[in-house]
Design a protein around this motif. Structure first.
Motif, short mmCIF file in Angstrom:
data_model
loop_
_atom_site.label_atom_id
_atom_site.label_comp_id
_atom_site.label_asym_id
_atom_site.label_seq_id
_atom_site.Cartn_x
_atom_site.Cartn_y
_atom_site.Cartn_z
N GLU A 196 0.40 2.04 6.19
CA GLU A 196 0.10 2.46 4.82
C GLU A 196 -0.65 1.38 4.04
O GLU A 196 -1.35 1.69 3.07
N ILE A 197 -0.51 0.15 4.46
CA ILE A 197 -1.11 -0.96 3.71
C ILE A 197 -2.11 -1.75 4.53
O ILE A 197 -2.62 -2.78 4.09
N ASP A 198 -2.42 -1.25 5.70
CA ASP A 198 -3.30 -1.96 6.63
C ASP A 198 -4.59 -2.42 5.98
O ASP A 198 -5.03 -3.56 6.16
N ARG A 199 -5.19 -1.56 5.17
CA ARG A 199 -6.49 -1.89 4.56
C ARG A 199 -6.38 -2.96 3.49
O ARG A 199 -7.38 -3.56 3.09
N LEU A 200 -5.18 -3.23 3.02
CA LEU A 200 -4.97 -4.23 1.97
C LEU A 200 -4.71 -5.63 2.52
O LEU A 200 -4.69 -6.59 1.77
#
Length: 253
Positions: A196-200
């Motif tokens: 869910e937060i990989d791109r961050l």
């Protein structure tokens, strides 16, 4: 001792509130026949939130007691750990810290203690928020503690963050839940799937860590990072102080 005066024996822990030139155990005051004992104690510089039992002739009296000439009053410090009245459904004391205690606020949050902090709020607003949310107002401002409208406050002893934290933990013994609150905003942390937060995440962080938490209020992401040893030592020390055991984990992005 003069029989026309009121004699106060001040506990050693409270002497720091007296002016340096009058910092002695025995204080002599001339009663005016109308002031309460609480008013007299505050008039010499001791904030009432720091005062424990008031003893006259072996009996405990309240702050509304009207002293008379010849009275010998023993002014004790607030006992530790101090019990904080809790609202229905509340399982631990909550705190509000004034502008000078930002580092202490972050450390309390690190330990999972509900601690709000403002660096742009004046004294009346701090008192209003503390009363509204039933938070203990923590400060090093004697005058702020003497505001009669304040429901409950406490003076934080120490100039260094470690000493301030130890003082707070010894005084209130709040239950500790390390790594469960956002140190930035005081929101509660919840587990979040890495996908869910990989791109961050930065590439190195994404590659090195798999367990994350996210603040339910501001969205800040936390993980057990390479620089967490200092934070873990703060937690270990706090747990030793309160004789609690807890799982250690978590670092801020």
């Amino acid at each position: 001792m003069s029989e026309s005066d009121l004699h106060l024996r001040i506990a050693p822990e409270l002497l720091l509130f007296l002016p340096a030139r009058r910092r002695r155990e025995w204080q002599r005051v001339t009663p005016d026949g109308t002031s309460t004992l609480g008013h007299v104690v505050e008039s010499i510089g001791v904030p009432l939130p720091e005062v424990g039992p008031l003893i006259v002739e072996g009996a405990e009296v309240g702050t509304s007691y009207q002293p008379v000439a010849g009275d010998v009053v023993h002014v004790h410090a607030m006992s530790r750990p101090q019990r904080v009245p809790l609202e229905p459904g509340q399982d631990a004391p909550r705190f509000l810290l004034d502008v000078h205690l930002g580092t202490l606020a972050r450390r309390l949050r690190l330990l999972g203690v509900d601690a709000t902090y403002h660096n742009d709020m004046d004294d009346p607003s701090l008192v209003a928020e503390a009363n509204r949310e039933r938070r203990v107002l923590l400060t090093q401002d004697h005058g702020l503690l003497c505001r009669r409208a304040l429901w409950l406050g406490a003076y934080v002893r120490g100039t260094k963050a470690n000493d301030q934290l130890r003082d707070l933990l010894e005084r209130f013994a709040p239950p500790l839940r390390p790594w469960t609150r956002c140190t930035a905003c005081n929101g509660e942390l919840a587990p979040v799937d890495k996908s869910e937060i990989d791109r961050l995440l930065e590439t190195g962080t994404r590659r090195s860590y798999d367990v994350y938490g996210r603040c339910s209020e501001c969205g800040q992401i936390y993980w057990r990072g390479a620089h967490s040893e200092h934070l873990e030592e703060i937690v270990r020390s706090a747990l030793r102080t309160t004789r609690q055991e807890s799982q250690v984990g978590g670092e801020s992005r």
